[in-house]
Design a protein around this motif. Structure first.
Motif, mmCIF file in Angstrom:
data_model
loop_
_atom_site.group_PDB
_atom_site.id
_atom_site.type_symbol
_atom_site.label_atom_id
_atom_site.label_comp_id
_atom_site.label_asym_id
_atom_site.label_seq_id
_atom_site.Cartn_x
_atom_site.Cartn_y
_atom_site.Cartn_z
ATOM 1 N N ASP A 172 0.830 -1.214 0.000
ATOM 2 C CA ASP A 172 0.000 0.000 0.000
ATOM 3 C C ASP A 172 0.861 1.260 0.000
ATOM 4 O O ASP A 172 0.535 2.241 -0.668
ATOM 5 C CB ASP A 172 -0.927 -0.026 1.216
ATOM 6 N N LEU A 173 1.965 1.228 0.739
ATOM 7 C CA LEU A 173 2.832 2.401 0.813
ATOM 8 C C LEU A 173 3.551 2.684 -0.500
ATOM 9 O O LEU A 173 4.090 3.779 -0.699
ATOM 10 C CB LEU A 173 3.868 2.224 1.931
ATOM 11 N N ARG A 174 3.553 1.723 -1.417
ATOM 12 C CA ARG A 174 4.142 1.972 -2.741
ATOM 13 C C ARG A 174 3.232 2.811 -3.619
ATOM 14 O O ARG A 174 3.697 3.367 -4.612
ATOM 15 C CB ARG A 174 4.430 0.645 -3.449
ATOM 16 N N ARG A 175 1.958 2.871 -3.278
ATOM 17 C CA ARG A 175 1.029 3.616 -4.128
ATOM 18 C C ARG A 175 1.432 5.093 -4.173
ATOM 19 O O ARG A 175 1.812 5.674 -3.151
ATOM 20 C CB ARG A 175 -0.404 3.474 -3.615
ATOM 21 N N PRO A 176 1.366 5.720 -5.344
ATOM 22 C CA PRO A 176 1.823 7.110 -5.480
ATOM 23 C C PRO A 176 1.218 8.059 -4.461
ATOM 24 O O PRO A 176 1.918 8.932 -3.935
ATOM 25 C CB PRO A 176 1.403 7.469 -6.912
ATOM 26 N N GLN A 177 -0.083 7.903 -4.145
ATOM 27 C CA GLN A 177 -0.699 8.823 -3.196
ATOM 28 C C GLN A 177 -0.098 8.686 -1.809
ATOM 29 O O GLN A 177 0.149 9.676 -1.118
ATOM 30 C CB GLN A 177 -2.216 8.601 -3.125
ATOM 31 N N MET A 178 0.180 7.447 -1.394
ATOM 32 C CA MET A 178 0.777 7.250 -0.078
ATOM 33 C C MET A 178 2.211 7.767 -0.056
ATOM 34 O O MET A 178 2.671 8.313 0.955
ATOM 35 C CB MET A 178 0.737 5.768 0.297
ATOM 36 N N LEU A 229 5.084 14.575 2.020
ATOM 37 C CA LEU A 229 4.585 15.850 2.538
ATOM 38 C C LEU A 229 4.732 15.893 4.052
ATOM 39 O O LEU A 229 5.098 16.943 4.615
ATOM 40 C CB LEU A 229 3.119 16.051 2.141
ATOM 41 N N ARG A 230 4.491 14.779 4.710
ATOM 42 C CA ARG A 230 4.663 14.740 6.169
ATOM 43 C C ARG A 230 6.101 15.113 6.538
ATOM 44 O O ARG A 230 6.330 15.875 7.483
ATOM 45 C CB ARG A 230 4.314 13.340 6.696
ATOM 46 N N TYR A 231 7.046 14.581 5.787
ATOM 47 C CA TYR A 231 8.456 14.914 6.030
ATOM 48 C C TYR A 231 8.699 16.407 5.816
ATOM 49 O O TYR A 231 9.360 17.067 6.629
ATOM 50 C CB TYR A 231 9.334 14.092 5.091
ATOM 51 N N LYS A 232 8.148 16.975 4.740
ATOM 52 C CA LYS A 232 8.329 18.407 4.455
ATOM 53 C C LYS A 232 7.746 19.265 5.574
ATOM 54 O O LYS A 232 8.339 20.266 5.985
ATOM 55 C CB LYS A 232 7.664 18.779 3.125
ATOM 56 N N VAL A 233 6.574 18.864 6.073
ATOM 57 C CA VAL A 233 5.932 19.616 7.147
ATOM 58 C C VAL A 233 6.784 19.565 8.411
ATOM 59 O O VAL A 233 7.016 20.587 9.073
ATOM 60 C CB VAL A 233 4.512 19.070 7.412
ATOM 61 N N ALA A 234 7.253 18.363 8.767
ATOM 62 C CA ALA A 234 8.086 18.226 9.971
ATOM 63 C C ALA A 234 9.355 19.065 9.852
ATOM 64 O O ALA A 234 9.777 19.724 10.815
ATOM 65 C CB ALA A 234 8.436 16.754 10.202
ATOM 66 N N LEU A 268 0.748 16.879 14.523
ATOM 67 C CA LEU A 268 1.370 16.710 13.210
ATOM 68 C C LEU A 268 0.520 15.823 12.312
ATOM 69 O O LEU A 268 0.321 16.130 11.125
ATOM 70 C CB LEU A 268 2.772 16.111 13.369
ATOM 71 N N ASP A 269 0.000 14.726 12.857
ATOM 72 C CA ASP A 269 -0.826 13.814 12.058
ATOM 73 C C ASP A 269 -2.030 14.547 11.468
ATOM 74 O O ASP A 269 -2.352 14.403 10.289
ATOM 75 C CB ASP A 269 -1.322 12.649 12.921
ATOM 76 N N ARG A 270 -2.692 15.328 12.313
ATOM 77 C CA ARG A 270 -3.909 16.004 11.870
ATOM 78 C C ARG A 270 -3.609 17.088 10.836
ATOM 79 O O ARG A 270 -4.346 17.268 9.870
ATOM 80 C CB ARG A 270 -4.632 16.607 13.076
ATOM 81 N N VAL A 280 -1.140 17.176 8.642
ATOM 82 C CA VAL A 280 -0.826 16.561 7.350
ATOM 83 C C VAL A 280 -2.077 15.942 6.737
ATOM 84 O O VAL A 280 -2.266 15.980 5.518
ATOM 85 C CB VAL A 280 0.299 15.525 7.501
ATOM 86 N N THR A 281 -2.950 15.388 7.574
ATOM 87 C CA THR A 281 -4.214 14.845 7.073
ATOM 88 C C THR A 281 -5.013 15.928 6.348
ATOM 89 O O THR A 281 -5.538 15.701 5.249
ATOM 90 C CB THR A 281 -5.050 14.261 8.224
ATOM 91 N N MET A 282 -5.097 17.100 6.948
ATOM 92 C CA MET A 282 -5.840 18.193 6.328
ATOM 93 C C MET A 282 -5.154 18.660 5.043
ATOM 94 O O MET A 282 -5.813 18.936 4.038
ATOM 95 C CB MET A 282 -5.969 19.353 7.308
ATOM 96 N N MET A 283 -3.837 18.758 5.078
ATOM 97 C CA MET A 283 -3.108 19.220 3.897
ATOM 98 C C MET A 283 -3.289 18.276 2.704
ATOM 99 O O MET A 283 -3.354 18.718 1.554
ATOM 100 C CB MET A 283 -1.622 19.346 4.220
ATOM 101 N N THR A 284 -3.348 16.979 2.972
ATOM 102 C CA THR A 284 -3.479 15.999 1.887
ATOM 103 C C THR A 284 -4.922 15.761 1.479
ATOM 104 O O THR A 284 -5.173 15.109 0.460
ATOM 105 C CB THR A 284 -2.868 14.646 2.301
#
Length: 599
Positions: A129-135, A141-146, A538-540, A542-546
């Motif tokens: 699942d993590l290979r999927r482009p969206q994931m 993006l999570r890394y960029k935000v952090a 942080l989780d929330r 990134v969830t909103m951003m994506t």
């Protein structure tokens, strides 16, 4: 092994020989020419395999989806009419000279472009699942935000300091995850619900600007935006006032959104007191994109014959109206659906009035079973305060204040988004300030801390801590965005005498306070500075951003709503020897032993 990432190739590399590594996303045989879409974390590149290189072509024929490949070839421009604007490398392709299969793959449990996967399937096969482009995009993006958080905080003199993962169990509003001690039989560590007490101790220790992106744990019922382990960006600082802290944190969030999404949030963020937010929106984290608002009508219906209204109005409850412009067009089925929705939040029902003619304050001009039980003065006040016009509909909530706020506040947001009562803005941040210090627990007959027991009261309310705690306001603040809480914090209590006062207001005696928080109370006696802080989720964020529906889509290896990891099958049973080492005996084992003894 490679010179470039697939998704970063473009016309700048024309005529260059490049080496790429990645997974075969798709293989297509077009009349003797084989095309392979090679995928890595940065995207796709089209590989062209011509049969004039027989050895290479034979290998290309054997390639299947998810084979791991190393490809060397020359970058060339795609033929006219075959470019792909949807990918970064869409103007070029690689004419393959060499291809090496680094590893084969069995048939994956699902296709990576399948949009109809159940979450259980995705989480069970999370590696795929993590290979999927969206994931991949989500976690990048999570890394960029952090990193945006870190860069800003580092530039403002904040120091990243770790706090313990094994700590003391303290009451913080949710159940702790407990860790048994092998060395101290019968005693337990707790995993931290937050680093709250330790970051305050760091302020007392003189580290006046601290931050940490850390893991915290709460053993609570789960939902889409909760996980048993979650990641706050935890921040604390000394010698700043409430206003200065919120101004700095506002600059932080604007910077994070700009660097991560190239989004310019408004400057400054609007501010509402908790009381105003609850009165107008029924929520302490209102979605300001929705243009609908609640209207207070409690005082207007105290003497009406309709007991559903007059009962709460005369017994400390609330009656609030929600005007829906042009809402008279709602069907009976839609109204029933909204009624069932309100019941989720504890409402017993959902009264309404359809406005046909505002000049006739009776059953002719106002259509509803309740109109006959409301006198003209009440109806006039309702119409005037809501600003109702012909063709509108007014919903009502009448119950205990919390139930009304929860139900009608949620209904406001639901109708607003479903029926288009929104202002069209993508992002609407809001500071909510001046929270109550305490809330009364009717069942336990005691006051509880609204935020946490270390939040400082407003200076002018210190005298009311013990005489009238219900009127005390706190130096607390939350940052909301689009109806979700991004973060919350407060100025802390830095004097031991005030902290003891708050404990007494919470019915925490001196002995209990010393047992649970003695290390904090002791530290406050050694010249603790004024300090305060905030934690962002942080989780929330990134969830909103994506635009994801669940924070599980922005966490690499999340748990299900039943707090299970389907990938590793955790939690799981452990060896009996491990339990013996920890001096633990499971209750079912004890019961089985008793039953065997009886036999």
């Amino acid at each position: 092994m490679r010179t470039h990432y697939c998704g970063l190739l473009n016309t700048d590399q024309l005529d260059q020989t490049v080496s790429l590594c990645g997974w075969a996303h798709r293989r297509r045989d077009h009349g003797g020419v084989i095309f392979i879409d090679l995928r890595d974390r940065e995207g796709l590149a089209q590989i062209v395999c011509d049969p004039d290189r027989p050895e290479m072509f034979k290998i290309a024929e054997s390639v299947r989806n998810e084979f791991v490949l190393r490809v060397t070839g020359k970058v060339r421009r795609r033929p006219a009419g075959t470019t792909n604007a949807n990918i970064g490398s869409g103007e070029i392709e690689i004419l393959c000279h060499e291809i090496e299969v680094l590893n084969t793959s069995v048939t994956p449990p699902f296709q990576l472009d399948d949009e109809n996967l159940s979450e259980n399937v995705r989480l069970t096969h999370r590696v795929i699942d993590l290979r999927r482009p969206q994931m991949q995009k989500n976690l990048m993006l999570r890394y960029k935000v952090a990193m945006a958080f870190r860069r800003f905080l580092d530039s403002r003199g904040f120091i990243d300091i770790e706090t313990p993962m094994l700590t003391k169990s303290t009451p913080e509003g949710a159940r702790d995850y407990l860790v048994p001690s092998r060395v101290h039989p019968g005693e337990f560590f707790a995993l931290p619900q937050s680093p709250q007490l330790f970051k305050q101790l760091l302020m007392v220790s003189g580290f006046d600007r601290y931050y940490q992106i850390t893991k915290c744990f709460r053993d609570e019922d789960l939902r889409a935006d909760r996980q048993p382990e979650f990641t706050p960006v935890d921040i604390e600082t000394s010698f700043l006032t409430e206003t200065q802290i919120t101004a700095l944190m506002e600059e932080l969030i604007r910077t994070v959104f700009k660097e991560s999404l190239d989004v310019d949030l408004p400057n400054p963020f609007p501010r509402l007191t908790y009381a105003e937010a609850m009165a107008r929106f029924g929520s302490d984290k209102p979605d300001l994109r929705v243009t609908l608002e609640l209207t207070e009508v409690t005082d207007a219906v105290k003497d009406v014959a309709f007991k559903v209204f007059s009962g709460p109005a005369t017994s400390g409850g609330r009656v609030a109206a929600l005007r829906i412009p042009n809402g008279a067009s709602l069907t009976r089925g839609e109204i029933d659906g909204y009624t069932e929705f309100a019941k989720i939040y504890g409402a017993k029902g959902l009264a309404y009035i359809k406005v046909n003619d505002v000049t006739q304050l009776n059953e002719t001009g106002l259509q509803s079973p309740i109109v006959k039980n409301l006198h003209e003065a009440a109806l006039k006040t309702i119409v005037e305060r809501t600003g109702a016009q012909n063709g509108d509909l007014i919903f009502f909530g009448a119950d205990k204040e919390k139930i009304v706020n929860d139900a009608i506040g949620a209904l406001r947001s639901k109708i607003g988004h479903e029926k288009g009562y929104v202002n069209g803005k993508a992002w609407e941040p809001l500071w909510v300030v001046d929270f109550p210090m305490f809330e009364y627990d009717e069942e336990a007959k005691r006051w509880n801390a609204c935020h946490h027991p270390f939040t400082a009261p407003k200076d002018e309310h210190l005298a009311m801590l013990e005489s009238d705690p219900g009127k005390c306001l706190a130096k607390a603040y939350d940052l909301a965005l689009n109806g979700s809480e991004l973060g919350g914090g407060s100025v802390r209590i830095h004097k031991e005498a005030v902290q003891s006062q708050v404990f007494r207001a919470l019915n925490i005696g001196a002995e209990e306070a010393q047992l649970k928080f003695g290390f904090l109370l002791d530290a406050l006696q050694y010249g603790a500075p004024p300090h305060g802080g905030l934690a962002f989720g942080l989780d929330r964020i990134v969830t909103m951003m994506t635009g994801s529906e669940s924070i599980r889509d922005v966490i690499a290896f999340p748990k299900t709503q039943r707090a299970q990891c389907l990938l590793t099958q955790a939690p799981s049973a452990v060896d009996e020897r491990q339990l013996r080492d920890l001096h633990i005996r499971l209750r079912q084992q004890v019961q089985a032993t008793v039953e065997v003894a009886k036999e």
